[in-house]
Design a protein around this motif. Structure first.
Motif, PDB file in Angstrom:
ATOM      1  N   ARG A 157     -19.506 -41.658  -8.414  1.00 56.29           N
ATOM      2  CA  ARG A 157     -18.962 -40.423  -7.711  1.00 56.29           C
ATOM      3  C   ARG A 157     -17.441 -40.563  -7.067  1.00 56.29           C
ATOM      4  O   ARG A 157     -16.963 -39.645  -7.106  1.00 56.29           O
ATOM      5  CB  ARG A 157     -19.909 -40.018  -6.627  1.00 56.29           C
ATOM      6  CG  ARG A 157     -19.424 -38.828  -5.894  1.00 56.29           C
ATOM      7  CD  ARG A 157     -20.702 -38.195  -4.706  1.00 56.29           C
ATOM      8  NE  ARG A 157     -20.676 -39.358  -3.727  1.00 56.29           N
ATOM      9  CZ  ARG A 157     -21.721 -39.633  -2.931  1.00 56.29           C
ATOM     10  NH1 ARG A 157     -22.704 -38.662  -3.013  1.00 56.29           N
ATOM     11  NH2 ARG A 157     -21.704 -40.352  -2.100  1.00 56.29           N
ATOM     12  N   ALA A 158     -17.353 -41.748  -6.223  1.00 53.26           N
ATOM     13  CA  ALA A 158     -16.054 -42.120  -5.759  1.00 53.26           C
ATOM     14  C   ALA A 158     -15.010 -41.954  -6.560  1.00 53.26           C
ATOM     15  O   ALA A 158     -13.919 -41.661  -6.701  1.00 53.26           O
ATOM     16  CB  ALA A 158     -16.153 -43.042  -4.618  1.00 53.26           C
ATOM     17  N   VAL A 159     -15.140 -42.878  -7.945  1.00 54.44           N
ATOM     18  CA  VAL A 159     -14.088 -42.857  -8.936  1.00 54.44           C
ATOM     19  C   VAL A 159     -13.891 -41.532  -9.580  1.00 54.44           C
ATOM     20  O   VAL A 159     -12.723 -41.302  -9.942  1.00 54.44           O
ATOM     21  CB  VAL A 159     -14.533 -44.054  -9.991  1.00 54.44           C
ATOM     22  CG1 VAL A 159     -13.717 -43.925 -11.288  1.00 54.44           C
ATOM     23  CG2 VAL A 159     -14.541 -45.260  -9.334  1.00 54.44           C
ATOM     24  N   ARG A 160     -14.907 -40.628  -9.783  1.00 58.51           N
ATOM     25  CA  ARG A 160     -14.788 -39.512 -10.394  1.00 58.51           C
ATOM     26  C   ARG A 160     -13.627 -38.620  -9.352  1.00 58.51           C
ATOM     27  O   ARG A 160     -12.980 -37.974 -10.008  1.00 58.51           O
ATOM     28  CB  ARG A 160     -16.007 -38.562 -10.549  1.00 58.51           C
ATOM     29  CG  ARG A 160     -16.656 -39.125 -11.728  1.00 58.51           C
ATOM     30  CD  ARG A 160     -17.688 -37.957 -12.045  1.00 58.51           C
ATOM     31  NE  ARG A 160     -18.651 -37.781 -11.031  1.00 58.51           N
ATOM     32  CZ  ARG A 160     -19.899 -38.554 -10.809  1.00 58.51           C
ATOM     33  NH1 ARG A 160     -20.331 -39.607 -11.605  1.00 58.51           N
ATOM     34  NH2 ARG A 160     -20.600 -38.002  -9.723  1.00 58.51           N
ATOM     35  N   LEU A 161     -13.901 -38.629  -8.042  1.00 58.78           N
ATOM     36  CA  LEU A 161     -12.978 -37.983  -7.312  1.00 58.78           C
ATOM     37  C   LEU A 161     -11.683 -38.263  -7.413  1.00 58.78           C
ATOM     38  O   LEU A 161     -10.823 -37.576  -7.330  1.00 58.78           O
ATOM     39  CB  LEU A 161     -13.506 -38.257  -5.583  1.00 58.78           C
ATOM     40  CG  LEU A 161     -15.004 -37.563  -5.304  1.00 58.78           C
ATOM     41  CD1 LEU A 161     -15.401 -37.866  -4.005  1.00 58.78           C
ATOM     42  CD2 LEU A 161     -14.819 -35.950  -5.660  1.00 58.78           C
ATOM     43  N   MET A 162     -11.352 -39.779  -7.609  1.00 58.40           N
ATOM     44  CA  MET A 162     -10.077 -40.238  -7.574  1.00 58.40           C
ATOM     45  C   MET A 162      -9.371 -39.687  -8.687  1.00 58.40           C
ATOM     46  O   MET A 162      -8.311 -39.372  -8.755  1.00 58.40           O
ATOM     47  CB  MET A 162     -10.088 -41.708  -7.589  1.00 58.40           C
ATOM     48  CG  MET A 162     -10.388 -42.381  -6.133  1.00 58.40           C
ATOM     49  SD  MET A 162      -9.853 -44.297  -6.312  1.00 58.40           S
ATOM     50  CE  MET A 162     -11.049 -44.782  -7.649  1.00 58.40           C
ATOM     51  N   GLU A 163     -10.341 -39.926  -9.928  1.00 55.24           N
ATOM     52  CA  GLU A 163      -9.739 -39.436 -11.301  1.00 55.24           C
ATOM     53  C   GLU A 163      -9.637 -37.710 -11.427  1.00 55.24           C
ATOM     54  O   GLU A 163      -8.792 -37.446 -12.260  1.00 55.24           O
ATOM     55  CB  GLU A 163     -10.603 -39.889 -12.474  1.00 55.24           C
ATOM     56  CG  GLU A 163     -10.425 -41.570 -12.222  1.00 55.24           C
ATOM     57  CD  GLU A 163     -11.294 -42.168 -13.477  1.00 55.24           C
ATOM     58  OE1 GLU A 163     -12.184 -41.354 -13.821  1.00 55.24           O
ATOM     59  OE2 GLU A 163     -11.348 -43.455 -13.678  1.00 55.24           O
ATOM     60  N   GLU A 164     -10.077 -37.078 -10.492  1.00 51.36           N
ATOM     61  CA  GLU A 164      -9.898 -35.646 -10.416  1.00 51.36           C
ATOM     62  C   GLU A 164      -8.701 -35.064  -9.656  1.00 51.36           C
ATOM     63  O   GLU A 164      -8.449 -34.308  -9.442  1.00 51.36           O
ATOM     64  CB  GLU A 164     -11.146 -34.880  -9.784  1.00 51.36           C
ATOM     65  CG  GLU A 164     -12.376 -34.766 -11.006  1.00 51.36           C
ATOM     66  CD  GLU A 164     -13.641 -34.563  -9.982  1.00 51.36           C
ATOM     67  OE1 GLU A 164     -13.543 -34.204  -8.732  1.00 51.36           O
ATOM     68  OE2 GLU A 164     -14.732 -34.505 -10.678  1.00 51.36           O
ATOM     69  N   GLY A 165      -8.015 -36.257  -9.032  1.00 52.23           N
ATOM     70  CA  GLY A 165      -6.825 -36.014  -8.411  1.00 52.23           C
ATOM     71  C   GLY A 165      -6.881 -36.112  -6.908  1.00 52.23           C
ATOM     72  O   GLY A 165      -6.020 -35.842  -6.166  1.00 52.23           O
ATOM     73  N   THR A 166      -7.845 -36.591  -6.213  1.00 53.36           N
ATOM     74  CA  THR A 166      -7.974 -36.843  -4.823  1.00 53.36           C
ATOM     75  C   THR A 166      -7.022 -38.168  -4.341  1.00 53.36           C
ATOM     76  O   THR A 166      -6.948 -39.007  -4.881  1.00 53.36           O
ATOM     77  CB  THR A 166      -9.448 -37.265  -4.389  1.00 53.36           C
ATOM     78  OG1 THR A 166     -10.343 -36.233  -4.575  1.00 53.36           O
ATOM     79  CG2 THR A 166      -9.474 -37.630  -2.722  1.00 53.36           C
ATOM     80  N   ALA A 167      -6.049 -37.705  -3.286  1.00 53.15           N
ATOM     81  CA  ALA A 167      -5.206 -38.599  -3.016  1.00 53.15           C
ATOM     82  C   ALA A 167      -5.857 -39.824  -2.350  1.00 53.15           C
ATOM     83  O   ALA A 167      -6.792 -39.728  -1.671  1.00 53.15           O
ATOM     84  CB  ALA A 167      -4.377 -38.043  -1.830  1.00 53.15           C
ATOM     85  N   THR A 168      -5.503 -41.003  -2.764  1.00 52.49           N
ATOM     86  CA  THR A 168      -6.396 -41.985  -2.392  1.00 52.49           C
ATOM     87  C   THR A 168      -5.282 -43.249  -1.884  1.00 52.49           C
ATOM     88  O   THR A 168      -4.273 -43.482  -2.623  1.00 52.49           O
ATOM     89  CB  THR A 168      -7.167 -42.777  -3.540  1.00 52.49           C
ATOM     90  OG1 THR A 168      -7.950 -41.756  -4.249  1.00 52.49           O
ATOM     91  CG2 THR A 168      -7.969 -44.058  -3.060  1.00 52.49           C
ATOM     92  N   ASP A 169      -5.691 -43.859  -0.938  1.00 49.10           N
ATOM     93  CA  ASP A 169      -4.727 -45.101  -0.418  1.00 49.10           C
ATOM     94  C   ASP A 169      -5.010 -46.275  -1.421  1.00 49.10           C
ATOM     95  O   ASP A 169      -6.215 -46.509  -2.021  1.00 49.10           O
ATOM     96  CB  ASP A 169      -5.401 -45.852   1.040  1.00 49.10           C
ATOM     97  CG  ASP A 169      -4.675 -46.941   1.350  1.00 49.10           C
ATOM     98  OD1 ASP A 169      -5.112 -48.079   0.954  1.00 49.10           O
ATOM     99  OD2 ASP A 169      -3.949 -46.871   2.131  1.00 49.10           O
TER     100      ASP A 169
END
Length: 909
Positions: free
Chosen positions: A537-549
């Motif tokens: 779920r977290a990787v999906r959020l990143m790949e959907e464009g969530t800004a990540t450190d």
């Protein structure tokens, strides 16, 4: 409770604890059982059968099993002195030879139990439940499932704990599962597996749970089943059918409706009739509870005769519900009896009339909670609502972290003390940690949501979870695993709650951060399958464009690669490599050595299983060139593993010694590896297998024993499996020590099923046909490799199976860059051609000799020399004898008998 002491060691069988001075000694579960048996009979010689019967009472095992765990035991208690603690008397058995003293201690009933997970303590005396408990205990003599039903607050949990304690002597193991903290019914089986100490690497851990319980006498208490009742019913029904000696106590507001279920409804406490004035407090259990609770919080109970009718009216109005009575008694200490009775009257009746759809006693309890809440000071109400964010136990520091700044330190302390004194917070742990009862927590959360403070409180809770995870991560290297788990294991409930809030409130950055840094907690609790869902779920959020450190992304992608490797098995290897590659590139840009090691060692673990040994070596060398030697000997470990498979024995031995030296300077296990292997185990197992190939048969056995012993004593299932399939099994089977090899294969399969480690089970399936009769074996061998790559598993099985492998598997293995066994593979190719193409076969045998000499492998040299000598026949007898003698001269010690038999026959001919 008996404590045994010998030398510097102290053995506590009740707590299953072995210590040396102030330090806990790591020891495998079976090795501990062997030690307990020997120490309890110190000075006596016990036969092997007597020890086996004591340690494996419900399972048939042979002497080989005892030997494996005896090695682990001796390693754990070796103190460098002579004589050793345990003496082997050939043909008779074993004796514990050192002086042993013992001390008997009386322990209170609520002390720790000799189980892997203890029951919570019932801190207050149970009143009015004696008959219910005694009858339930009698019922369990002939039944295996008891379900205690009743409304919330009636005391189901306390009754279940009391029944379990009364039954303690009838069971070997006792487990308590508080299911109230589970947010989903999908987590039930994972929670059971975790309580058993299993790692969950698959979506269905039930087979491992069943194998772990086996025929042992285990009692499980499933508390608060109502919100996951369908899954509980299904799981308990299967366990009843497949674990013949296990028993279950469940608490729920409704029956499970399982075959052979015994349902007992827990009644309210007895109360006086309307207008009845009891003569004594003891006449009614509800009065006795009210009196005892009032005395506890107010210093005195019902002391005056005129108190009894007022108290009787209060407990009658509360329907004899224990939790409601405790709440009212706690308030009576401050309000006085008459005021308490007056304040209860109208609000309770009004609230009950307003909840006609709820069961009467549930109406009463909710109304009592509302009444008690309304009487709180404003600061107590605020704090109670904020504390409802905790899903698990919490301490004072945690409560302070969630307390609104508006309260201030002194006000916070007063408010917390007030909530404890009014029975709205209970102390459930010996270390002083607290929690809200589930009914209280649910009510307080309703008030929190109504106040509009839910998001602010959720944010505070999520930040607290992050801080606690960082603290847990820092302490991992400083604490023994059992102590670490006791201190931090319950944090998982709050991790789940925080992640749920983050998703609901769309706090994506926090969701990613918690998902990334919680990796160590999921791993140590064995909840790998659940972690996979979290990181996906977290990787999906990143790949959907969530800004990540960037550091968070590196941690997440390494975690993703880690769980894919172990949970999904070979089908997900390519995706695991991709995730590790991304993580490694980010970590290199950041210059973060910990994440560099974690990502690239994980990537190398995957590609090594695929037979890409040279590629793995290139990765490690490039990193060393760019960053220097990686922390903790990680690069040495990666290089050693792959240098072994490439057949570079001397370099491998040098690197293993470096890895052993690095591991001796660290505290605790390595946590940086993306694949989670213990580096000492890896070094020892590689040295063992190489020693076998280089002709040191005895040394190979010693090192293999040590590798397995260390992994068992570390309670490290993954490393134990690795040590068995890469090294110990080939070393024993290759020297024709089939009894021990069979036990190691059984142990590999047992651990793989218990912990749902599909990759290790894959190896076990490949080894199984080796024990078939030679005829008709080839098809089964070939079937074991459908869908596999031509990596280490194929190479190992082909080497051990010999000509039985057949041309297809031998040719497939030769396509790899496996230098470690290439001379033997070439020889096997020649053996398969010998009858139809003798000249080509002899050419291959000669090539195998040349390759083994170049590699420095006396074992392969001797086998190739025997094959060539046999193919030369009588006409080449002298040359054949010369070849065999030349090969024997390269051995540093006498070859194993299984290798010498054919050689001697050829020499004699």
């Amino acid at each position: 409770m008996t404590i045994y002491r010998f030398g510097e060691f102290e053995l506590d069988p009740t707590q299953r604890r072995l210590s040396k001075g102030e330090s806990v000694v790591r020891i495998g579960a079976r090795a501990f059982d062997v030690l307990a048996c020997l120490v309890a009979n110190a000075g006596q010689t016990l036969s092997k059968d007597e020890i086996i019967k004591s340690v494996w009472p419900t399972t048939h095992v042979d002497e080989a099993a005892l030997r494996v765990h005896m090695v682990a035991l001796r390693k754990a208690i070796h103190d460098g002195t002579s004589p050793t603690c345990i003496v082997n008397i050939p043909g008779v058995g074993y004796k514990f030879a050192k002086p042993v003293s013992k001390t008997d201690h009386n322990i209170p009933a609520e002390a720790e139990l000799p189980i892997r997970q203890t029951l919570p303590a019932n801190h207050a005396r149970l009143i009015g439940r004696e008959e219910f408990i005694n009858r339930s205990v009698e019922l369990m003599d002939s039944a295996r499932l008891l379900t205690i039903t009743g409304p919330g607050g009636i005391g189901k949990t306390s009754a279940a704990i009391a029944i379990a304690r009364a039954l303690e002597g009838q069971f070997d193991q006792l487990f308590f599962l508080d299911l109230a903290t589970l947010s989903s019914s999908d987590l039930v089986t994972s929670e059971i597996a975790s309580s058993l100490g299993l790692s969950v690497f698959s979506a269905d851990p039930l087979p491992g749970i069943i194998q772990s319980i086996g025929r042992s006498r285990a009692l499980f208490v499933f508390d608060n089943c109502e919100h996951v009742i369908d899954v509980c019913a299904t799981v308990i029904e299967q366990l009843l059918r497949l674990t013949p000696n296990a028993a279950f106590i469940a608490t729920s507001r409704e029956a499970l409706r399982v075959v052979s279920e015994n349902v007992r409804k827990l009644p309210s406490l007895a109360v006086p009739e309307a207008d009845e004035v009891p003569d004594t407090i003891e006449a009614y259990a509800a009065l006795e509870l009210f009196h005892e609770r009032l005395a506890l919080v107010g210093g005195q109970g019902l002391r005056q005769p005129e108190d009894l009718p007022i108290a009787a009216e209060i407990v009658r109005r509360l329907d004899g519900i224990p939790l409601a009575i405790e709440l009212a008694a706690s308030r009576a200490a401050g309000l006085g009896l008459q005021n308490t009775a007056s304040s209860l009257s109208n609000p309770i009746n009004a609230l009950r009339r307003g909840r006609r759809t709820a069961p009467p006693r549930q109406q009463t309890l909710k109304a009592t909670l509302k009444w008690s809440y309304d009487l709180l000071l404003p600061e107590e109400q605020i704090l109670l609502c904020h504390l409802s964010a905790f899903a698990g136990p919490f301490n004072i520091a945690a409560a302070s972290a969630l307390s609104p700044k508006s309260l201030g330190p002194e006000t916070f302390e007063d408010a917390l003390a007030g909530l404890i004194s009014k029975s709205l917070i209970s102390t459930t742990r010996r270390d002083g940690r607290m929690r809200l009862l589930e009914m209280t927590r649910a009510f307080a959360r309703e008030q929190l949501e109504a106040s509009g403070q839910m998001d602010a409180c959720g944010l505070s809770h999520a930040l607290w979870v992050i801080a606690e995870l960082e603290h847990a991560k820092a302490e991992w290297r400083q604490m023994e695993k059992a102590d670490w788990m006791n201190a931090h294991g319950d944090l998982i409930h709050d991790v789940r709650a925080a992640l749920a809030w983050c998703c609901k409130s769309e706090s994506r950055a926090l969701c990613l951060q918690i998902s990334a840094i919680s990796h160590i907690l999921w791993t140590q609790l064995g909840l790998m399958n659940e972690e996979l869902q979290v990181v996906e779920r977290a990787v999906r959020l990143m790949e959907e464009g969530t800004a990540t450190d960037p550091l968070i992304e590196a941690q997440l992608r390494s975690a993703m690669g880690h769980v894919l490797f172990h949970v999904r098995g070979v089908t997900a290897d390519d995706e695991a490599v991709r995730q590790f590659k991304i993580a490694g590139d980010i970590a290199e840009d950041l210059g973060d050595h910990v994440e560099i090691v974690r990502a690239h060692s994980g990537r190398c673990a995957v590609i090594t299983t695929q037979g890409k040994y040279a590629e793995a070596v290139d990765v490690a060398l490039r990193l060393e060139h760019k960053f220097g030697r990686m922390p903790g000997g990680a690069s040495s470990r990666i290089l050693a593993m792959n240098k072994h498979f490439l057949g570079e024995h001397e370099e491998m031995n040098r690197l293993c010694h470096l890895a052993l030296e690095a591991s001796s300077k660290t505290v605790g296990r390595t946590t940086t590896s993306g694949a989670g292997y213990d580096q000492r185990t890896v070094a020892l197992m590689l040295m063992a297998k190489t020693a076998w190939i280089q002709g040191f048969g005895t040394r190979a056995i010693e090192l293999a024993e040590e590798a397995v012993a260390e992994a068992l004593n570390n309670d490290d299932a993954i490393s134990t499996c690795l040590a068995i399939y890469v090294s110990a099994f080939p070393v024993y089977f290759g020297q024709n020590k089939l009894e021990t090899a069979r036990h190691l294969l059984d142990l590999l399969r047992e651990l793989a099923i218990k912990h749902s480690i599909s990759r290790s089970l894959f190896w076990a399936d490949g080894f199984e046909p080796l024990f078939d009769e030679p005829s008709g074996n080839r098809q089964r061998l070939e079937a074991a490799f459908v869908g596999d790559t031509n990596g280490a598993r194929l190479e190992t099985v082909v080497v051990l199976a010999g000509k039985r492998s057949g041309s297809a598997l031998v040719d497939w293995a030769l396509e790899s860059n496996a230098g470690w066994c290439r001379p033997e593979l070439i020889r096997l190719k020649g053996e398969l051609l010998r009858d139809e193409h003798p000249e080509e076969a002899r050419r291959l045998f000669s090539a195998a000799i040349d390759a083994s000499v170049a590699q420095g492998s006396p074992l392969w040299h001797l086998r190739a020399a025997k094959s060539l000598a046999a193919s030369l026949g009588n006409t080449g007898r002298n040359e054949g004898q010369r070849l065999i003698n030349a090969a024997l001269a390269t051995f540093p010690e006498p070859p194993p008998p299984c290798e010498m038999e054919e050689a001697e026959a050829l020499l004699d001919a």
